[in-house]
Design a protein around this motif. Structure first.
Motif, PDB file in Angstrom:
ATOM      1  N   ASN A   1       0.814  -1.221   0.000  1.00 31.77           N
ATOM      2  CA  ASN A   1       0.000   0.000   0.000  1.00 31.77           C
ATOM      3  C   ASN A   1       0.847   1.270   0.000  1.00 31.77           C
ATOM      4  OD1 ASN A   1      -2.232   1.607  -0.010  1.00 31.77           O
ATOM      5  ND2 ASN A   1      -3.040   0.921   1.960  1.00 31.77           N
ATOM      6  N   PRO A   2       1.707   1.477  -0.995  1.00 31.30           N
ATOM      7  CA  PRO A   2       2.530   2.691  -1.038  1.00 31.30           C
ATOM      8  C   PRO A   2       1.715   3.967  -1.228  1.00 31.30           C
ATOM      9  CG  PRO A   2       2.752   1.448  -3.084  1.00 31.30           C
ATOM     10  CD  PRO A   2       1.970   0.581  -2.138  1.00 31.30           C
ATOM     11  N   VAL A   3       0.508   3.839  -1.803  1.00 26.00           N
ATOM     12  CA  VAL A   3      -0.329   5.032  -2.001  1.00 26.00           C
ATOM     13  C   VAL A   3      -0.727   5.634  -0.657  1.00 26.00           C
ATOM     14  CG1 VAL A   3      -2.519   5.884  -2.913  1.00 26.00           C
ATOM     15  CG2 VAL A   3      -1.168   4.240  -4.238  1.00 26.00           C
ATOM     16  N   SER A   4      -1.149   4.778   0.281  1.00 25.34           N
ATOM     17  CA  SER A   4      -1.515   5.272   1.610  1.00 25.34           C
ATOM     18  C   SER A   4      -0.304   5.839   2.346  1.00 25.34           C
ATOM     19  CB  SER A   4      -2.151   4.148   2.438  1.00 25.34           C
ATOM     20  OG  SER A   4      -3.373   3.745   1.878  1.00 25.34           O
ATOM     21  N   ALA A   5       0.854   5.226   2.143  1.00 23.95           N
ATOM     22  CA  ALA A   5       2.074   5.732   2.764  1.00 23.95           C
ATOM     23  C   ALA A   5       2.406   7.122   2.227  1.00 23.95           C
ATOM     24  CB  ALA A   5       3.242   4.777   2.513  1.00 23.95           C
ATOM     25  N   ARG A   6       2.250   7.307   0.905  1.00 26.91           N
ATOM     26  CA  ARG A   6       2.492   8.628   0.330  1.00 26.91           C
ATOM     27  C   ARG A   6       1.504   9.652   0.882  1.00 26.91           C
ATOM     28  NH1 ARG A   6       5.033  11.050  -3.842  1.00 26.91           N
ATOM     29  NH2 ARG A   6       5.917   9.083  -4.583  1.00 26.91           N
ATOM     30  N   ASP A   7       0.238   9.240   1.029  1.00 27.58           N
ATOM     31  CA  ASP A   7      -0.773  10.167   1.564  1.00 27.58           C
ATOM     32  C   ASP A   7      -0.389  10.617   2.978  1.00 27.58           C
ATOM     33  OD1 ASP A   7      -2.226   9.979  -0.752  1.00 27.58           O
ATOM     34  OD2 ASP A   7      -3.648   8.491   0.044  1.00 27.58           O
ATOM     35  N   LEU A   8       0.104   9.684   3.797  1.00 23.64           N
ATOM     36  CA  LEU A   8       0.487  10.025   5.165  1.00 23.64           C
ATOM     37  C   LEU A   8       1.697  10.949   5.171  1.00 23.64           C
ATOM     38  CD1 LEU A   8       0.257   9.818   8.191  1.00 23.64           C
ATOM     39  CD2 LEU A   8       1.366   7.584   8.100  1.00 23.64           C
ATOM     40  N   LEU A   9       2.688  10.657   4.341  1.00 20.21           N
ATOM     41  CA  LEU A   9       3.869  11.523   4.263  1.00 20.21           C
ATOM     42  C   LEU A   9       3.491  12.910   3.760  1.00 20.21           C
ATOM     43  CD1 LEU A   9       6.451   9.002   2.742  1.00 20.21           C
ATOM     44  CD2 LEU A   9       6.479   9.935   5.064  1.00 20.21           C
ATOM     45  N   THR A  10       2.586  12.968   2.793  1.00 23.28           N
ATOM     46  CA  THR A  10       2.137  14.264   2.267  1.00 23.28           C
ATOM     47  C   THR A  10       1.393  15.056   3.329  1.00 23.28           C
ATOM     48  OG1 THR A  10       1.958  13.328   0.036  1.00 23.28           O
ATOM     49  CG2 THR A  10       0.783  15.381   0.456  1.00 23.28           C
TER      50      THR A  10
END
Length: 329
Positions: free
Chosen positions: A139-148
């Motif tokens: 789930n890299p998309v959710s990880a990117r959302d959290l980092l953003t």
């Protein structure tokens, strides 16, 4: 002490690299900054020098007048011209407009008024230049959302602008690769790595937990070890985050009279200010009200419990921060 034409010798550290530098005592600060730009590619306007005995003097003052003397160790922080150019080139016009509109809306909601000169063009550099989740993790998309979300957090952006922090890459740590770490700052801001995921990869850690680690790692942009200098700056950053969020919350009215309780988010901010911001409240102190189960008594108990939890979390954070350990090796 240097005098006359005797050179003074400085040791300048920038992102883990040490630069020896020799200057004449009558050299100006402007000349020193030019030399530092040649060594590190950090433009003078972006340079922030930290050293003991620092004095606020104009650019045409001598290095001696600025408090520099033979043997002084100087910490230089600031992004290079290449990093700034890369960030500005990568940001599309659409993203820029959205960011400006979002920041304006936040400022209006919080009714925050700046008393200093507005410098939006220079403030834009104090941010995270790049966001990179780990593509081999689920789930890299959710990880990117959290980092953003972390990178755009209004309180985090506020302290980064105020203290002129710039970070090259904001990314994550894989739990199975470094299970003992919660955060890591590489080369004083070249990259910050955060533990986003649970041990079993079945979800993500809470936003507030990760943001506290981020605030801790931002402190490592200046200080490598968990010494008193680090603790003082970390306390300042956490206090400023709490105060900023308190200002944002000021737009929402809460009744605190009889029959109404202060929301837990406000108590969390107050506890953070005591534990991490140098407050004088004593855990387990006398009750502020003699009435049992009164709103003030419930508030005191919640505050004490929150402060105990935050103290334990801060101790664990220091133990599971890889920056200081890396700095010592």
């Amino acid at each position: 002490m240097a005098s006359g034409n005797s050179e003074i010798h400085l040791t300048v550290s920038h992102r883990g690299t040490t630069h020896p530098l020799s200057l004449l005592p009558d050299s100006t600060l402007a000349y020193l900054q030019t030399r530092l730009e040649e060594l590190t590619s950090v433009p003078p306007d972006n340079q922030k020098l930290l050293y003991k005995g620092k004095k606020n003097v104009p650019q045409d003052a001598t290095v001696l007048d600025a408090g520099l003397k033979d043997g002084t160790k100087v910490q230089l922080i600031g992004p290079t011209a290449e990093e700034l150019g890369g960030l500005q080139a990568a940001e599309s016009e659409h993203q820029r407009r959205e960011r400006i509109l979002r920041e304006r809306a936040q400022k209006v909601h919080a009714k925050v008024r700046s008393t200093g000169p507005a410098t939006p063009s220079s403030d834009a550099q104090y941010t995270f230049h790049r966001i990179e989740p780990l593509p081999h993790l689920p789930n890299p998309v959710s990880a990117r959302d959290l980092l953003t979300k972390l990178a755009n957090d209004p309180a985090i952006r506020h302290v980064m602008r105020k203290h002129q922090f710039a970070v090259g890459v904001l990314t994550e740590l894989a739990p199975h690769e470094q299970p003992h770490l919660l955060g890591l700052n590489v080369n004083a801001g070249q990259a910050i790595k955060l533990r986003l995921r649970t041990d079993r990869y079945d979800g993500f850690r809470t936003y507030k937990e990760v943001r506290r680690v981020l605030c801790h790692e931002l402190t490592h942009n200046v200080w490598g070890d968990h010494d008193n200098n680090f603790k003082e700056l970390n306390s300042i950053l956490n206090k400023e985050v709490a105060e900023f969020e308190r200002a944002l919350a000021a737009g929402t009215h809460h009744l605190a009279g009889e029959g109404f309780e202060i929301p837990h988010s406000a108590l969390e901010a107050e506890a953070q200010e005591y534990v991490l911001g140098g407050g004088s409240h004593t855990l387990g102190g006398p009750a502020l009200s003699s009435a049992p189960d009164s709103p003030e008594e419930r508030r005191r108990r919640i505050l004490d419990a929150t402060m105990r939890r935050l103290q334990k979390e801060e101790e664990e954070l220091e133990q599971r921060c890889g920056t200081a350990a890396e700095h010592e090796t």
